[in-house]
Write a protein that holds these residues in place. Sequence first.
Motif, PDB file in Angstrom:
ATOM      1  N   GLY A   1       0.812  -1.217   0.000  1.00  0.00           N
ATOM      2  CA  GLY A   1       0.000   0.000   0.000  1.00  0.00           C
ATOM      3  C   GLY A   1       0.842   1.261   0.000  1.00  0.00           C
ATOM      4  N   ARG A   2       1.923   1.262   0.783  1.00  0.00           N
ATOM      5  CA  ARG A   2       2.815   2.426   0.794  1.00  0.00           C
ATOM      6  C   ARG A   2       3.460   2.615  -0.578  1.00  0.00           C
ATOM      7  N   GLY A   3       3.872   1.509  -1.167  1.00  0.00           N
ATOM      8  CA  GLY A   3       4.479   1.584  -2.496  1.00  0.00           C
ATOM      9  C   GLY A   3       3.493   2.060  -3.547  1.00  0.00           C
ATOM     10  N   LEU A   4       2.259   1.602  -3.451  1.00  0.00           N
ATOM     11  CA  LEU A   4       1.245   2.030  -4.415  1.00  0.00           C
ATOM     12  C   LEU A   4       0.920   3.511  -4.272  1.00  0.00           C
ATOM     13  N   ALA A   5       0.939   4.003  -3.052  1.00  0.00           N
ATOM     14  CA  ALA A   5       0.720   5.435  -2.839  1.00  0.00           C
ATOM     15  C   ALA A   5       1.823   6.228  -3.540  1.00  0.00           C
ATOM     16  N   GLN A   6       3.047   5.724  -3.486  1.00  0.00           N
ATOM     17  CA  GLN A   6       4.167   6.374  -4.163  1.00  0.00           C
ATOM     18  C   GLN A   6       3.976   6.316  -5.685  1.00  0.00           C
ATOM     19  N   VAL A   7       3.520   5.182  -6.184  1.00  0.00           N
ATOM     20  CA  VAL A   7       3.264   5.044  -7.619  1.00  0.00           C
ATOM     21  C   VAL A   7       2.226   6.071  -8.059  1.00  0.00           C
ATOM     22  N   GLN A   8       1.171   6.238  -7.282  1.00  0.00           N
ATOM     23  CA  GLN A   8       0.135   7.213  -7.617  1.00  0.00           C
ATOM     24  C   GLN A   8       0.685   8.635  -7.602  1.00  0.00           C
TER      25      GLN A   8
ATOM     26  N   MET B   1      -7.047  -2.627  -7.500  1.00  0.00           N
ATOM     27  CA  MET B   1      -6.949  -1.392  -8.258  1.00  0.00           C
ATOM     28  C   MET B   1      -7.241  -1.662  -9.721  1.00  0.00           C
ATOM     29  N   ARG B   2      -7.524  -0.592 -10.414  1.00  0.00           N
ATOM     30  CA  ARG B   2      -7.666  -0.627 -11.866  1.00  0.00           C
ATOM     31  C   ARG B   2      -6.696   0.417 -12.390  1.00  0.00           C
ATOM     32  N   GLN B   3      -5.904   0.015 -13.372  1.00  0.00           N
ATOM     33  CA  GLN B   3      -4.939   0.928 -13.970  1.00  0.00           C
ATOM     34  C   GLN B   3      -5.133   0.972 -15.482  1.00  0.00           C
ATOM     35  N   TYR B   4      -4.934   2.154 -16.037  1.00  0.00           N
ATOM     36  CA  TYR B   4      -4.992   2.355 -17.475  1.00  0.00           C
ATOM     37  C   TYR B   4      -3.599   2.742 -17.937  1.00  0.00           C
ATOM     38  N   TRP B   5      -3.029   1.935 -18.821  1.00  0.00           N
ATOM     39  CA  TRP B   5      -1.683   2.168 -19.330  1.00  0.00           C
ATOM     40  C   TRP B   5      -1.737   2.540 -20.801  1.00  0.00           C
ATOM     41  N   ARG B   6      -0.886   3.477 -21.213  1.00  0.00           N
ATOM     42  CA  ARG B   6      -0.831   3.944 -22.593  1.00  0.00           C
ATOM     43  C   ARG B   6      -0.599   2.791 -23.562  1.00  0.00           C
ATOM     44  N   ASP B   7       0.281   1.846 -23.160  1.00  0.00           N
ATOM     45  CA  ASP B   7       0.599   0.716 -24.029  1.00  0.00           C
ATOM     46  C   ASP B   7       1.271  -0.379 -23.203  1.00  0.00           C
ATOM     47  N   LEU B   8       1.387  -1.542 -23.790  1.00  0.00           N
ATOM     48  CA  LEU B   8       1.980  -2.682 -23.101  1.00  0.00           C
ATOM     49  C   LEU B   8       3.446  -2.429 -22.762  1.00  0.00           C
ATOM     50  N   GLU B   9       4.161  -1.726 -23.613  1.00  0.00           N
ATOM     51  CA  GLU B   9       5.578  -1.447 -23.364  1.00  0.00           C
ATOM     52  C   GLU B   9       5.756  -0.634 -22.075  1.00  0.00           C
ATOM     53  N   SER B  10       4.898   0.349 -21.857  1.00  0.00           N
ATOM     54  CA  SER B  10       4.969   1.158 -20.625  1.00  0.00           C
ATOM     55  C   SER B  10       4.681   0.304 -19.399  1.00  0.00           C
ATOM     56  N   LEU B  11       3.669  -0.534 -19.504  1.00  0.00           N
ATOM     57  CA  LEU B  11       3.316  -1.428 -18.393  1.00  0.00           C
ATOM     58  C   LEU B  11       4.462  -2.379 -18.087  1.00  0.00           C
ATOM     59  N   GLU B  12       5.038  -2.966 -19.125  1.00  0.00           N
ATOM     60  CA  GLU B  12       6.155  -3.894 -18.915  1.00  0.00           C
ATOM     61  C   GLU B  12       7.364  -3.181 -18.299  1.00  0.00           C
ATOM     62  N   ALA B  13       7.641  -1.975 -18.743  1.00  0.00           N
ATOM     63  CA  ALA B  13       8.780  -1.220 -18.174  1.00  0.00           C
ATOM     64  C   ALA B  13       8.551  -1.004 -16.681  1.00  0.00           C
ATOM     65  N   PHE B  14       7.330  -0.671 -16.298  1.00  0.00           N
ATOM     66  CA  PHE B  14       7.027  -0.486 -14.871  1.00  0.00           C
ATOM     67  C   PHE B  14       7.205  -1.786 -14.099  1.00  0.00           C
ATOM     68  N   THR B  15       6.698  -2.894 -14.627  1.00  0.00           N
ATOM     69  CA  THR B  15       6.781  -4.152 -13.878  1.00  0.00           C
ATOM     70  C   THR B  15       8.213  -4.638 -13.710  1.00  0.00           C
ATOM     71  N   ARG B  16       9.108  -4.176 -14.567  1.00  0.00           N
ATOM     72  CA  ARG B  16      10.521  -4.580 -14.479  1.00  0.00           C
ATOM     73  C   ARG B  16      11.359  -3.597 -13.676  1.00  0.00           C
ATOM     74  N   SER B  17      10.725  -2.556 -13.148  1.00  0.00           N
ATOM     75  CA  SER B  17      11.445  -1.543 -12.380  1.00  0.00           C
ATOM     76  C   SER B  17      11.045  -1.612 -10.907  1.00  0.00           C
ATOM     77  N   GLU B  18      11.722  -0.817 -10.103  1.00  0.00           N
ATOM     78  CA  GLU B  18      11.368  -0.694  -8.685  1.00  0.00           C
ATOM     79  C   GLU B  18      10.189   0.251  -8.552  1.00  0.00           C
ATOM     80  N   PRO B  19       9.281   0.020  -7.654  1.00  0.00           N
ATOM     81  CA  PRO B  19       9.276  -0.988  -6.607  1.00  0.00           C
ATOM     82  C   PRO B  19       8.605  -2.300  -7.018  1.00  0.00           C
ATOM     83  N   HIS B  20       7.971  -2.336  -8.194  1.00  0.00           N
ATOM     84  CA  HIS B  20       7.202  -3.525  -8.584  1.00  0.00           C
ATOM     85  C   HIS B  20       8.056  -4.787  -8.593  1.00  0.00           C
ATOM     86  N   LYS B  21       9.219  -4.707  -9.161  1.00  0.00           N
ATOM     87  CA  LYS B  21      10.098  -5.875  -9.275  1.00  0.00           C
ATOM     88  C   LYS B  21      10.354  -6.501  -7.907  1.00  0.00           C
ATOM     89  N   THR B  22      10.617  -5.664  -6.909  1.00  0.00           N
ATOM     90  CA  THR B  22      10.879  -6.155  -5.559  1.00  0.00           C
ATOM     91  C   THR B  22       9.627  -6.750  -4.925  1.00  0.00           C
TER      92      THR B  22
END
Length: 156
Positions: free
Chosen positions: A46-53, A75-96
Motif C-alpha cells: 500500500g505504501r508503495g502504491l501510494a508512491q506510484v500514484q 486497483m484498476r490501472q490504465y496504461w498507454r501501451d503494453l511497453e509502458s506497463l512492462e517497463a514499470f513491472t521490471r522496475s522498482e518498486p514492482h520488481k521487488t
Amino acid sequence: MRWTDEQGPRARRESVDLSAYPGLVVVYLGFRVGRLRGLKTLLGIGRGLAQVQRDMPDGLLAHENLVYGLNHVGMRQYWRDLESLEAFTRSEPHKTWWRAFGRDPAGNGFWHEAYRLSGGMEAIYVGMPNPIGLAAFAAARRPEGPFMTSRQRLAS
C-alpha cells in the motif's frame, strides 16, 4: 456531483474517444489477505502504491483503488501501451514486490487481469482460494513455457 444538462436534472450521457490511445491496456489487480501476517505485506504494498500514484510512472494514465471485500482490495490501472506497463513491472518498486511475494506469499492471494484495446486478454492468479474473474468460467492453464509472461498470454 450529478451531471445535468441544460434541460434539467436528467443525467447527461457521455462516452470516450480512445483513438489517441491505440495501445491502451487496462489492468485489474487484486490482493486478498488470507492470514493475519498478510496485513503487513498489504501495508507495505500500500505504501508503495501510494508512491506510484504520486509519481505516475511513464505510461500510467490513471490509477483507481478498489475494494472487493473486507479482506480483498485492488486497483484498476490504465496504461498507454503494453511497453509502458512492462517497463514499470521490471522496475522498482514492482520488481521487488513481485519477487518478495513469490518467495513468501504469507498465505495471501494475488491476481491480475489485463485487457488490450487492440485485442487480447490475459490473467494470472496466485494463491487465490476460489476462482475469480476470468478464472470463474475459463479453463485453467499453467503459466509456463510460451504462456509464462503477460505479453505471451496476450498473444495466445
